[in-house]
Design a protein around this motif. Structure first.
Motif, PDB file in Angstrom:
ATOM      1  N   PRO A   2     -82.790  63.165 -10.853  1.00  0.00           N
ATOM      2  CA  PRO A   2     -81.320  63.789 -11.454  1.00  0.00           C
ATOM      3  C   PRO A   2     -80.414  62.513 -11.240  1.00  0.00           C
ATOM      4  N   PRO A   3     -79.337  62.574 -12.063  1.00  0.00           N
ATOM      5  CA  PRO A   3     -79.278  63.305 -13.263  1.00  0.00           C
ATOM      6  C   PRO A   3     -80.039  62.870 -14.328  1.00  0.00           C
ATOM      7  N   SER A   4     -80.575  63.696 -15.395  1.00  0.00           N
ATOM      8  CA  SER A   4     -81.440  63.350 -16.327  1.00  0.00           C
ATOM      9  C   SER A   4     -80.937  63.846 -17.927  1.00  0.00           C
ATOM     10  N   GLY A   5     -81.088  63.242 -18.924  1.00  0.00           N
ATOM     11  CA  GLY A   5     -80.493  63.625 -20.034  1.00  0.00           C
ATOM     12  C   GLY A   5     -81.708  64.373 -20.730  1.00  0.00           C
ATOM     13  N   ILE A   6     -82.683  64.214 -20.408  1.00  0.00           N
ATOM     14  CA  ILE A   6     -84.005  64.853 -20.962  1.00  0.00           C
ATOM     15  C   ILE A   6     -83.898  66.354 -20.358  1.00  0.00           C
ATOM     16  N   MET A   7     -83.332  66.590 -19.144  1.00  0.00           N
ATOM     17  CA  MET A   7     -83.710  67.792 -18.747  1.00  0.00           C
ATOM     18  C   MET A   7     -82.458  68.595 -18.916  1.00  0.00           C
ATOM     19  N   ILE A   8     -81.063  67.896 -19.281  1.00  0.00           N
ATOM     20  CA  ILE A   8     -80.081  68.564 -19.764  1.00  0.00           C
ATOM     21  C   ILE A   8     -80.354  69.364 -21.266  1.00  0.00           C
ATOM     22  N   ILE A   9     -81.037  68.472 -21.899  1.00  0.00           N
ATOM     23  CA  ILE A   9     -81.389  68.689 -23.324  1.00  0.00           C
ATOM     24  C   ILE A   9     -82.629  70.056 -23.247  1.00  0.00           C
ATOM     25  N   TYR A  10     -83.269  70.011 -22.064  1.00  0.00           N
ATOM     26  CA  TYR A  10     -84.280  71.181 -22.107  1.00  0.00           C
ATOM     27  C   TYR A  10     -83.674  72.354 -21.694  1.00  0.00           C
ATOM     28  N   ALA A  11     -82.758  72.264 -20.645  1.00  0.00           N
ATOM     29  CA  ALA A  11     -82.163  73.456 -20.244  1.00  0.00           C
ATOM     30  C   ALA A  11     -81.138  73.790 -21.164  1.00  0.00           C
ATOM     31  N   TYR A  12     -80.712  73.146 -22.235  1.00  0.00           N
ATOM     32  CA  TYR A  12     -79.659  73.616 -23.208  1.00  0.00           C
ATOM     33  C   TYR A  12     -80.593  74.314 -24.258  1.00  0.00           C
ATOM     34  N   VAL A  13     -81.836  73.833 -24.489  1.00  0.00           N
ATOM     35  CA  VAL A  13     -82.762  74.572 -25.561  1.00  0.00           C
ATOM     36  C   VAL A  13     -83.188  75.830 -25.114  1.00  0.00           C
ATOM     37  N   MET A  14     -83.680  75.885 -23.770  1.00  0.00           N
ATOM     38  CA  MET A  14     -84.459  76.958 -23.171  1.00  0.00           C
ATOM     39  C   MET A  14     -83.804  77.905 -22.316  1.00  0.00           C
ATOM     40  N   GLY A  15     -82.365  77.595 -22.238  1.00  0.00           N
ATOM     41  CA  GLY A  15     -81.754  78.472 -21.550  1.00  0.00           C
ATOM     42  C   GLY A  15     -81.968  78.540 -20.107  1.00  0.00           C
ATOM     43  N   GLU A  16     -82.513  77.250 -19.690  1.00  0.00           N
ATOM     44  CA  GLU A  16     -82.826  77.169 -18.011  1.00  0.00           C
ATOM     45  C   GLU A  16     -81.513  76.735 -17.364  1.00  0.00           C
ATOM     46  N   SER A  17     -81.746  76.859 -16.047  1.00  0.00           N
ATOM     47  CA  SER A  17     -80.581  76.451 -15.245  1.00  0.00           C
ATOM     48  C   SER A  17     -80.680  74.542 -14.933  1.00  0.00           C
ATOM     49  N   VAL A  18     -79.688  74.130 -15.388  1.00  0.00           N
ATOM     50  CA  VAL A  18     -79.684  72.485 -15.124  1.00  0.00           C
ATOM     51  C   VAL A  18     -79.971  72.243 -13.646  1.00  0.00           C
ATOM     52  N   ALA A  19     -79.202  72.731 -12.907  1.00  0.00           N
ATOM     53  CA  ALA A  19     -79.373  72.720 -11.468  1.00  0.00           C
ATOM     54  C   ALA A  19     -80.813  72.668 -11.095  1.00  0.00           C
ATOM     55  N   ALA A  20     -81.457  73.688 -11.362  1.00  0.00           N
ATOM     56  CA  ALA A  20     -82.818  74.097 -11.083  1.00  0.00           C
ATOM     57  C   ALA A  20     -83.899  73.033 -11.578  1.00  0.00           C
ATOM     58  N   LEU A  21     -83.601  72.399 -12.657  1.00  0.00           N
ATOM     59  CA  LEU A  21     -84.450  71.326 -13.131  1.00  0.00           C
ATOM     60  C   LEU A  21     -84.034  70.051 -12.439  1.00  0.00           C
ATOM     61  N   PHE A  22     -82.652  69.719 -12.411  1.00  0.00           N
ATOM     62  CA  PHE A  22     -82.321  68.392 -11.428  1.00  0.00           C
ATOM     63  C   PHE A  22     -83.207  68.510 -10.074  1.00  0.00           C
ATOM     64  N   LEU A  23     -83.002  69.697  -9.529  1.00  0.00           N
ATOM     65  CA  LEU A  23     -83.646  69.696  -8.371  1.00  0.00           C
ATOM     66  C   LEU A  23     -85.269  69.697  -8.332  1.00  0.00           C
ATOM     67  N   ILE A  60     -72.758  70.616  -7.627  1.00  0.00           N
ATOM     68  CA  ILE A  60     -73.650  71.395  -8.313  1.00  0.00           C
ATOM     69  C   ILE A  60     -74.239  72.478  -7.599  1.00  0.00           C
ATOM     70  N   LEU A  61     -74.670  72.057  -6.511  1.00  0.00           N
ATOM     71  CA  LEU A  61     -75.546  72.921  -5.356  1.00  0.00           C
ATOM     72  C   LEU A  61     -74.299  73.759  -4.830  1.00  0.00           C
ATOM     73  N   ALA A  62     -73.486  73.328  -4.333  1.00  0.00           N
ATOM     74  CA  ALA A  62     -72.325  73.801  -3.600  1.00  0.00           C
ATOM     75  C   ALA A  62     -71.736  74.994  -4.661  1.00  0.00           C
ATOM     76  N   GLY A  63     -71.853  74.695  -5.867  1.00  0.00           N
ATOM     77  CA  GLY A  63     -71.221  75.711  -6.781  1.00  0.00           C
ATOM     78  C   GLY A  63     -69.785  75.331  -7.136  1.00  0.00           C
ATOM     79  N   VAL A  64     -69.649  74.242  -6.826  1.00  0.00           N
ATOM     80  CA  VAL A  64     -68.196  73.454  -7.120  1.00  0.00           C
ATOM     81  C   VAL A  64     -67.991  73.345  -8.514  1.00  0.00           C
ATOM     82  N   PHE A  65     -69.111  72.477  -9.189  1.00  0.00           N
ATOM     83  CA  PHE A  65     -68.923  71.774 -10.429  1.00  0.00           C
ATOM     84  C   PHE A  65     -69.874  72.594 -11.258  1.00  0.00           C
ATOM     85  N   THR A  66     -70.102  72.626 -12.643  1.00  0.00           N
ATOM     86  CA  THR A  66     -71.008  72.870 -13.499  1.00  0.00           C
ATOM     87  C   THR A  66     -71.711  71.343 -13.799  1.00  0.00           C
ATOM     88  N   PRO A  67     -72.819  71.250 -14.313  1.00  0.00           N
ATOM     89  CA  PRO A  67     -73.358  70.001 -14.401  1.00  0.00           C
ATOM     90  C   PRO A  67     -72.481  69.058 -15.402  1.00  0.00           C
TER      91      PRO A  67
END
Lengths: 194, 491
Positions: free
Chosen positions: B151-172, B293-300
């Protein structure tokens, strides 16, 4: 060929000028997106009071950025494509294939511009945006219609058509053996999602 | 009739139509032939709606942050830092190239940016040290695929967007697989170093490096603060701890961190310390993004905007390496690249509409499940399919088209959705370095002036390592799932 070259020159000039303006506005849009989101972060986490408009304003800027800047990438050859088949063909056949590909692009764009116009001027475009207002002066505000956002893609398609026409004419000139008489387009780029 | 959308698209792709137009032309023509002209309007609407997304905005922001950092001279600092750590090993600069890619991956989510930034610096340097140009270009391209995995990853942002997953989870989930690819490549370079007698490099090339006062103090504080926060998080916290006590414990942790660094200081040279300090400020970026992101301060998306602000602050105030005159070009460059990505994502979302209308997902699911009931065998087969797809298609569109078809099948078979996301993302990312449509091969070729075909042959041993890592990730879910589970982002 002389006639074709005479037509390409002004189209190229107009495209260059329009895309330069598009890049300038697009660059400003990128900066405004960052500012809008940072303002939101500040208000939400520091002042504990989220604003209604930054998210939509940033999306507005992003859509216009895409519409105004993608045609530059197209003109520079930055749209990802596999060109191995074309390169494997004899020169003339490759150039002819190139022309056919540009014509397919043109067909897609012409359908797009027709639908886009209907969408922007149609029912969906008349809805108001959720939170975007334009100050009119004297304390009056104009709530932006969605069509202002939707027009970004339409404008992008129109610019893509203009670029595509130039590229079609250039490929015809190349096909009939006048490639060396064409002014070069700024360097090809490789851009992609990754 | 509509089921032919995929062959039609592939034909368009193979004859050289740009992916964006292929994604619209193939379904458009079939809808027209099928007498479903009205659905063509739906294609247009989904193209627009696919681009109009708040989460996707993280992509231009991360690109902008990466561009600002690169323009601000951060790449050279990461390369120097990598050289200080690994340059003395056999095949030193090749190892430096890989480590730099791992570090650069934390700043940029793009393999193309990685190849371009590191390649322009390291390929000539490697040639000068005695490596062949094709080897230098191949290792640069192979290691750059780490960019979109860590992370950060453009591909994972796209995956999370399409599949409704958490970007933070994919980043981690991407952290360990990304490092694993890097370690695998390092082992391969070490093996090749003996066989091909690759040259060694020097641990630190820089001597007498000095830092500006502001940068020195910022690095001094940052490095201690990071270690102190780690120590603090492990300290026992009794119930009813007051805020004052908590700050006191953090102060103790800071003191412990300082003592640790005083100890280390005696063991290393001044030059080594300076090179590490010069890398400290840029290396804070991934910590800021993931920490926020982990601390819940920001969205991705917000974290990406904060990364831009940090890059500007670092470039202008700390390193003083950015000039106002650089900014317009940086904005335009990142805008153009992002515009192409957004159009591709929009077109792929439109393409997806026809995928659903054609009932292809159901037919494909039926076909896949008829091959075997064993999820492990199916995962093996799907990896082969993804690898072949990755050879021809850009990772972003491939994810948007295949994710909604394949994801639910494997989730129903008991594969965790985050685990599957990582398998798919890593596999398609490796596809960026495979011919004929390996985007990073083209960039490496442009940077090195070496032929794509030559690089494609030289990269094969490194691709073998990456394929091995894909199978490791596939059959050992703990590799990707441990960090998301430990942080509560996955079950």
């Amino acid at each position: 060929m002389g006639a074709l070259l005479a037509v390409i020159a002004p189209i190229g000039f107009v495209n260059e000028a329009a895309l330069k303006l598009g890049r300038a506005i697009g660059g400003i849009a990128v900066a405004l997106m960052v500012v809008a989101i940072l303002v939101q972060v500040f208000f939400r986490y520091v002042l504990n009071s989220a604003l209604p408009w930054p998210d939509e304003a940033a999306r507005f800027c992003m859509l216009w950025m895409a519409g105004l800047m993608a045609p530059t990438a197209f003109r520079r050859g930055g749209f990802v494509a596999i060109d191995m088949f074309g390169r494997a063909l004899p020169t003339k056949a490759g150039q002819f294939l190139n022309l056919i590909l540009f014509l397919i692009c043109l067909a897609v764009l012409l359908v797009g511009v027709e639908i886009g116009w209907n969408e922007v001027t149609g029912f969906g475009g008349k809805f108001k945006s959720a939170s975007l207002y334009l100050p009119l002066g004297g304390g009056e505000w104009y709530r932006l219609p969605r069509s202002w956002m939707m027009a970004s893609l339409l404008v992008g398609i129109v610019l893509l058509i203009s670029v595509n026409v130039e590229l079609i004419l250039r490929s015809i000139v190349t096909l009939i053996g006048g490639g060396d008489r064409l002014q070069p387009i700024p360097d090809a780029e490789t851009v992609g999602a990754d | 009739m509509l089921i032919w959308f995929l062959p039609a698209f592939l034909i368009f792709l193979m004859i050289g139509l740009p992916v964006f137009f292929g994604l619209l032309a193939a379904p458009g023509i079939l809808l027209w032939l099928n007498g479903q002209e009205k659905e063509i309007t739906l294609l247009y609407r989904n193209l627009y709606n696919g681009m109009d997304s708040f989460p996707l905005m993280a992509i231009p922001f991360f690109m902008l942050a990466g561009e600002l950092m690169n323009r601000g001279g951060i790449t050279i600092r990461l390369v120097e830092f990598s050289q200080a750590l690994m340059g003395h090993l056999r095949g030193g600069l090749a190892q430096v190239n890989i480590l730099s890619s791992i570090l650069f991956a934390g700043l940029s989510g793009s393999a193309v940016a990685d190849t371009s930034a590191l390649g322009s610096m390291l390929i000539p340097a490697m040639e000068k040290e005695g490596y062949t140009r094709k080897f230098a270009a191949a290792i640069t391209a192979a290691s750059s695929v780490i960019g979109p995995i860590i992370p950060p990853s453009g591909i994972m942002i796209i995956y999370a967007y399409v599949m409704g997953e958490s970007v933070a989870a994919l980043f981690l989930a991407g952290i360990v697989p990304g490092i694993l690819v890097g370690v695998g490549l390092m082992i391969m370079v070490r093996l090749m170093a003996d066989r091909y007698d690759l040259p060694a490099a020097h641990r630190v090339d820089l001597t007498g490096t000095q830092l500006g006062q502001v940068e020195w103090w910022v690095s001094f504080v940052l490095v201690r603060l990071n270690i102190a926060l780690v120590i603090w998080s492990f300290m026992p916290a009794p119930e009813g701890l007051s805020a004052g006590m908590s700050w006191g414990m953090l102060l103790i942790a800071l003191l412990i961190a300082h003592v640790i660094f005083l100890g280390i200081r005696r063991m290393v040279s001044h030059d080594f310390r300076m090179v590490c300090k010069r890398a400290m400020v840029p290396l804070q970026t991934p910590i800021l993004i993931l920490g926020g992101i982990l601390a819940g301060v920001f969205t991705p998306t917000e974290a990406a905007a904060v990364a831009v602000a940090y890059a500007i602050m670092v470039g202008f105030l700390i390193l003083r390496s950015l000039k106002w005159s650089d900014i317009p070009q940086v904005l335009v460059n990142s805008g153009i690249t992002s515009a192409v990505v957004l159009l591709l994502v929009g077109a792929a979302m439109a393409f997806k509409t026809v995928v659903s209308l054609s009932h292809a997902p159901e037919q494909l699911a039926e076909f896949i499940l008829s091959l075997s009931e064993n999820p492990l065998i199916l995962l093996f087969l799907i990896n082969l399919l993804l690898f072949i797809v990755g050879m021809f298609l850009d990772a972003g569109p491939a994810i948007i088209i295949l994710g909604p078809i394949l994801g639910p099948i494997f989730t129903d078979l008991g594969v965790d959705s985050i685990h599957f996301a990582i398998i798919m993302s890593v596999n398609l990312t490796v596809g960026l370095a495979t011919p004929p449509m390996g985007l990073v091969l083209f960039v490496a070729s442009a940077v090195s002036k070496e032929r794509v075909e030559t690089i494609a042959r030289t990269i094969l041993p490194f691709l073998a390592v990456e394929v091995f890592v894909i199978f490791l990730i596939t059959f050992v879910p703990a590799i990707s799932m441990t960090i998301p589970r430990l942080t509560g982002f996955a079950n």
